[in-house]
Design a protein around this motif. Structure first.
Motif, mmCIF file in Angstrom:
data_model
loop_
_atom_site.group_PDB
_atom_site.id
_atom_site.type_symbol
_atom_site.label_atom_id
_atom_site.label_comp_id
_atom_site.label_asym_id
_atom_site.label_seq_id
_atom_site.Cartn_x
_atom_site.Cartn_y
_atom_site.Cartn_z
ATOM 1 N N ALA A 112 33.152 -23.416 -20.359
ATOM 2 C CA ALA A 112 31.632 -24.377 -20.046
ATOM 3 C C ALA A 112 31.839 -25.864 -21.398
ATOM 4 O O ALA A 112 33.149 -25.516 -21.715
ATOM 5 C CB ALA A 112 30.588 -23.986 -20.449
ATOM 6 N N GLU A 113 32.087 -26.829 -20.648
ATOM 7 C CA GLU A 113 31.908 -28.064 -21.037
ATOM 8 C C GLU A 113 30.491 -28.805 -21.971
ATOM 9 O O GLU A 113 29.788 -29.183 -21.266
ATOM 10 C CB GLU A 113 31.767 -29.461 -20.440
ATOM 11 C CG GLU A 113 33.156 -30.676 -21.264
ATOM 12 C CD GLU A 113 33.333 -31.416 -20.318
ATOM 13 O OE1 GLU A 113 33.451 -33.054 -20.676
ATOM 14 O OE2 GLU A 113 33.299 -31.085 -19.028
ATOM 15 N N LEU A 114 29.861 -28.579 -23.262
ATOM 16 C CA LEU A 114 29.551 -30.088 -23.769
ATOM 17 C C LEU A 114 29.482 -30.744 -24.308
ATOM 18 O O LEU A 114 29.838 -30.731 -24.942
ATOM 19 C CB LEU A 114 28.147 -28.223 -24.760
ATOM 20 C CG LEU A 114 27.599 -28.851 -25.616
ATOM 21 C CD1 LEU A 114 26.417 -28.407 -24.008
ATOM 22 C CD2 LEU A 114 26.529 -27.397 -26.615
ATOM 23 N N LEU A 115 28.706 -31.452 -23.647
ATOM 24 C CA LEU A 115 28.779 -33.580 -23.510
ATOM 25 C C LEU A 115 28.584 -33.075 -24.191
ATOM 26 O O LEU A 115 27.116 -33.839 -23.961
ATOM 27 C CB LEU A 115 29.466 -34.288 -22.241
ATOM 28 C CG LEU A 115 29.357 -35.567 -21.675
ATOM 29 C CD1 LEU A 115 30.847 -36.155 -21.133
ATOM 30 C CD2 LEU A 115 28.523 -36.622 -21.942
ATOM 31 N N PHE A 116 28.680 -34.601 -25.452
ATOM 32 C CA PHE A 116 27.634 -35.685 -25.932
ATOM 33 C C PHE A 116 27.761 -36.780 -26.064
ATOM 34 O O PHE A 116 29.595 -37.627 -26.271
ATOM 35 C CB PHE A 116 27.540 -34.982 -27.378
ATOM 36 C CG PHE A 116 26.702 -35.854 -28.813
ATOM 37 C CD1 PHE A 116 25.539 -36.487 -28.781
ATOM 38 C CD2 PHE A 116 27.487 -36.066 -30.148
ATOM 39 C CE1 PHE A 116 25.158 -36.232 -29.259
ATOM 40 C CE2 PHE A 116 26.515 -36.128 -31.254
ATOM 41 C CZ PHE A 116 25.385 -36.494 -30.603
ATOM 42 N N LEU A 117 26.835 -37.644 -25.251
ATOM 43 C CA LEU A 117 27.090 -39.092 -25.330
ATOM 44 C C LEU A 117 26.943 -39.838 -26.565
ATOM 45 O O LEU A 117 25.416 -39.819 -26.718
ATOM 46 C CB LEU A 117 25.951 -39.871 -24.046
ATOM 47 C CG LEU A 117 26.512 -40.943 -23.726
ATOM 48 C CD1 LEU A 117 27.243 -41.344 -23.172
ATOM 49 C CD2 LEU A 117 25.301 -41.304 -22.234
ATOM 50 N N LEU A 118 28.312 -40.620 -27.498
ATOM 51 C CA LEU A 118 27.615 -41.322 -28.360
ATOM 52 C C LEU A 118 27.277 -42.525 -27.812
ATOM 53 O O LEU A 118 27.016 -42.925 -28.800
ATOM 54 C CB LEU A 118 28.766 -41.327 -28.823
ATOM 55 C CG LEU A 118 30.223 -39.641 -29.745
ATOM 56 C CD1 LEU A 118 31.394 -40.028 -30.518
ATOM 57 C CD2 LEU A 118 29.098 -38.698 -30.094
ATOM 58 N N GLY A 119 28.179 -43.170 -26.794
ATOM 59 C CA GLY A 119 27.418 -44.828 -27.135
ATOM 60 C C GLY A 119 27.053 -44.654 -25.152
ATOM 61 O O GLY A 119 27.812 -44.034 -24.859
ATOM 62 N N GLY A 120 25.986 -45.697 -24.327
ATOM 63 C CA GLY A 120 26.366 -46.156 -23.332
ATOM 64 C C GLY A 120 25.982 -45.423 -22.353
ATOM 65 O O GLY A 120 24.576 -44.770 -22.909
ATOM 66 N N THR A 121 25.837 -45.078 -21.246
ATOM 67 C CA THR A 121 25.062 -44.706 -19.907
ATOM 68 C C THR A 121 25.839 -44.433 -19.220
ATOM 69 O O THR A 121 27.058 -44.568 -18.758
ATOM 70 C CB THR A 121 24.094 -45.286 -19.651
ATOM 71 O OG1 THR A 121 25.131 -46.187 -18.584
ATOM 72 C CG2 THR A 121 23.232 -45.533 -20.242
#
Length: 387
Positions: A112-121
């Protein structure tokens, strides 16, 4: 002014590293896909093991003040770049999205991939094995999980601002299968693709159980429970199919397979038909060609295409999670195959349907396939259900 600029730069760096440090927690949530090792770590055969062996400096470019990328860019810290991850069941990727760019539809066969958005949209989404599309608009600080082996994408729809994300994987080598490249840049036969898209020229196995079998909550367990008769139609003398057809004996059709880590499918190919490109996220497929001939192939995570022409009696293995196909190129004779899976529910992700029949945004697909929206809409129309 110089001091103010320096302070602002330091503050920005501190914010970045604070988010980066917080994201370490993601690792603990990602499902391990690699086999366990029986030592603390795997040392290189000829090399010194000290602090340097456990250190990777390839991400320093992110804080080095270089020019931002002008196209979507990925920086990886996987087994290939960071050998000390061998056996540690974890890896990272940094995803950089200039405005208007996309990470095209792809899969990760081993995690699986767990994505964490650091900046932007970011606009993100994935398609499950029932062709349901799940989408979300992420804001900075949000996390989103893409389940193992399922087709997914990310898109920065902001026309002015970039986006930056970090993704954690529960494998040192999660693998990436880029669906556009897999389909159109690896040499898959044009006839296979034309038939698949109706146009012209889902990983770990099942968990072990601690009982002999899993009995139904309310039901009798006797010989009937362990018997499936759905394949009798194959010897019943009925008319042969006129289109490609699959008969399955999986957990859904045969509940006694629950916990048994095995299932079957019978594949019937009238002349000139194909089983379009697809994946099985939870199992390899071992195909046994009973009659006729088949052109078969799969694409690995390095975009190498492996093909073979099978004769009756041949077996061919399609590795777990990789895109593959079968095609009966014989214009006169049908073909019949039996496939075994090492899971009671191997899952099937049909790539044409996943891309063009689930509602993925036309702009995402147009950018991914380097074409225009009108072409995407034509492909969608060709795959739409007929009234």
């Amino acid at each position: 002014m110089q001091i103010s600029s320096t302070m602002a730069s330091r503050t920005s760096s501190l914010k970045f590293f604070s988010l980066l440090i917080c994201s370490i927690a993601i690792v603990q949530m990602a499902t391990a896909g690699d086999p366990d090792i029986i030592t603390d770590f795997i040392a290189p055969p000829n090399g010194t093991v000290d602090g340097n062996f456990f250190t990777y400096t390839g991400f320093r470019v992110l804080v080095g003040g270089g020019p931002p990328p002008t196209a979507f860019k990925v920086l990886k810290a996987t087994l290939a770049e960071f050998p000390s991850l061998n056996g540690q069941s974890v890896s990272y990727a940094i995803l950089q999205f200039p405005s208007g760019t996309t990470n095209p539809p792809h899969t990760h066969p081993r995690s699986a991939e767990l994505l964490f958005l650091l900046g932007g949209t970011l606009e993100v989404g994935f398609v499950d094995m029932k062709n349901n599309l799940f989408t979300q608009t992420l804001q900075a600080g949000d996390l989103f999980v893409f389940p193992k082996g399922l087709a997914h994408f990310q898109y920065n729809a902001d026309s002015q601002n970039p986006a930056l994300a970090i993704s954690a994987f529960g494998s040192a080598n999660a693998g990436t299968v880029s669906i556009p490249s897999t389909l159109f840049a690896t040499g898959i036969d044009d006839n296979v693709l034309a038939i698949s898209f109706k146009t012209d020229m889902a990983t770990a196995g099942d968990p072990d159980i601690i009982a002999d079998f899993i009995a139904p909550p309310n039901g009798t367990v006797d010989g009937n429970f362990f018997t499936y008769t759905g394949f009798r139609v194959l010897v019943g003398g009925g008319p042969p199919p006129t289109a490609f057809k699959v008969l399955k004996a999986t957990l859904a059709e045969f509940p006694s397979l629950n916990g048994q880590s095995v299932s079957y499918a019978v594949l019937q190919f009238p002349s000139g038909t194909t089983n379009p490109p697809h994946t099985h996220p939870r199992s390899a497929e071992l195909l046994f060609l009973v009659g006729g001939t088949l052109e078969v192939g799969f694409v690995d995570t390095k975009n190498n295409l492996f093909t073979q022409t099978l004769q009756a009696g041949d077996l061919f293995v399609f590795p777990k999670g990789l895109a593959h196909f079968q095609f009966n190129a014989d214009s006169q004779n049908p073909a019949l195959a039996i496939s075994a899976f090492g899971s009671a529910n191997a899952g099937t992700v049909s790539i044409p349907s996943t891309l063009f029949a689930t509602g993925i945004d036309d702009n995402v697909l147009a950018i991914s396939f380097k074409t225009d929206v009108a072409t995407i809409q034509k492909l969608k129309a060709g795959l739409a259900a007929k009234p």
